[in-house]
Design a protein around this motif. Structure first.
Motif, PDB file in Angstrom:
ATOM      1  N   LEU A  33       0.831  -1.200   0.000  1.00  0.00           N
ATOM      2  CA  LEU A  33       0.000   0.000   0.000  1.00  0.00           C
ATOM      3  C   LEU A  33       0.867   1.251   0.000  1.00  0.00           C
ATOM      4  O   LEU A  33       0.649   2.171  -0.788  1.00  0.00           O
ATOM      5  N   LEU A  37       0.448   1.205  -4.181  1.00  0.00           N
ATOM      6  CA  LEU A  37      -0.844   1.783  -4.539  1.00  0.00           C
ATOM      7  C   LEU A  37      -0.914   3.285  -4.290  1.00  0.00           C
ATOM      8  O   LEU A  37      -1.366   4.035  -5.165  1.00  0.00           O
ATOM      9  N   TYR A  74     -10.096   6.234  -5.514  1.00  0.00           N
ATOM     10  CA  TYR A  74      -9.317   4.987  -5.464  1.00  0.00           C
ATOM     11  C   TYR A  74      -8.968   4.614  -4.025  1.00  0.00           C
ATOM     12  O   TYR A  74      -8.949   3.446  -3.669  1.00  0.00           O
ATOM     13  N   TYR A  78     -10.304   1.079  -1.926  1.00  0.00           N
ATOM     14  CA  TYR A  78      -9.512   0.082  -1.210  1.00  0.00           C
ATOM     15  C   TYR A  78     -10.237  -0.359   0.064  1.00  0.00           C
ATOM     16  O   TYR A  78     -10.334  -1.549   0.359  1.00  0.00           O
ATOM     17  N   SER A  82     -11.923  -3.983   0.781  1.00  0.00           N
ATOM     18  CA  SER A  82     -11.435  -4.728   1.941  1.00  0.00           C
ATOM     19  C   SER A  82     -12.591  -5.139   2.844  1.00  0.00           C
ATOM     20  O   SER A  82     -12.650  -6.275   3.326  1.00  0.00           O
ATOM     21  N   ASP A 103      -5.785  -8.751   0.983  1.00  0.00           N
ATOM     22  CA  ASP A 103      -5.381  -7.369   0.761  1.00  0.00           C
ATOM     23  C   ASP A 103      -4.442  -7.228  -0.429  1.00  0.00           C
ATOM     24  O   ASP A 103      -4.502  -6.248  -1.165  1.00  0.00           O
ATOM     25  N   LEU A 107      -5.109  -4.857  -3.570  1.00  0.00           N
ATOM     26  CA  LEU A 107      -4.137  -3.828  -3.930  1.00  0.00           C
ATOM     27  C   LEU A 107      -3.729  -3.924  -5.394  1.00  0.00           C
ATOM     28  O   LEU A 107      -3.683  -2.912  -6.100  1.00  0.00           O
ATOM     29  N   LEU A 110      -6.813  -3.147  -7.730  1.00  0.00           N
ATOM     30  CA  LEU A 110      -7.093  -1.714  -7.719  1.00  0.00           C
ATOM     31  C   LEU A 110      -5.985  -0.923  -8.416  1.00  0.00           C
ATOM     32  O   LEU A 110      -6.255   0.099  -9.048  1.00  0.00           O
TER      33      LEU A 110
END
Length: 185
Positions: A33, A37, A74, A78, A82, A103, A107, A110
């Motif tokens: 993350l 991301l 965005y 997430y 989730s 996750d 990730l 996305l």
């Protein structure tokens, strides 16, 4: 950081082997993350500022608003994904799927959606091809069923879940914010 983008490219080029390699890598989602991301959606949001190169009537305030909306849609997706996958995925999976795998799946899926947004912002004209790219993201997610231990019998339910939790929210949030913010051009 390079590992993240290498894995993302592998998912685009060969989804099945990409998910297998992600299963072997076992990278922590918090790192993905932070390094993957968040910078990717920030870059996607910043590409809005390329619009004045193609459209002369864009104001800086409107561009800033659209940039913030892109980042928020965005980022919120997430958490929506989730939440939804944490509730519904255990009912579909054959065995216990860890938070790390779930996750990681969110990730990377996305991130592919953010790359599509980046492409849409960079092209001077609206290309019909970019509107069909979420279908390819759906194919990549479908190939990730084995990564999440979902049997083929539940493919329809799994795809409905992923479409509603990963692909649809950015568009729905964009439309919601579009009711409040004027168009960029």
């Amino acid at each position: 950081m390079l590992t993240y983008y290498k894995s993302l490219l592998q998912l685009v080029l060969a989804p099945s082997s990409g998910w297998e390699d992600l299963g072997k890598d076992n990278l922590p989602p918090r790192w993905l993350l932070k390094v993957g991301l968040i910078p990717l959606i920030a870059i996607t949001a910043l590409t809005v500022f390329l619009l004045p190169l193609y459209h002369r009537d864009c104001s800086m305030a409107t561009l800033l608003q659209h940039s913030i909306v892109i980042f928020i849609k965005y980022f919120l997706t997430y958490f929506i994904a989730s939440f939804m996958l944490s509730i519904f995925l255990p009912m579909m999976a054959e065995e216990e799927v860890g938070v790390r795998r779930r996750d990681t799946f969110i990730l990377y899926s996305l991130s592919l959606m953010a790359v599509i947004g980046l492409l849409q912002n960079c092209f001077p004209i609206e290309m019909a091809l970019t509107y069909f790219l979420p279908l390819y993201v759906a194919i990549v997610m479908w190939r990730g069923m084995s990564y999440l231990c979902v049997p083929q019998q539940r493919a329809g339910q799994f795809m409905a879940l992923t479409l509603l939790s990963i692909i649809a929210p950015p568009y729905l949030l964009g439309m919601l914010f579009g009711c409040v913010i004027p168009p960029a051009f």
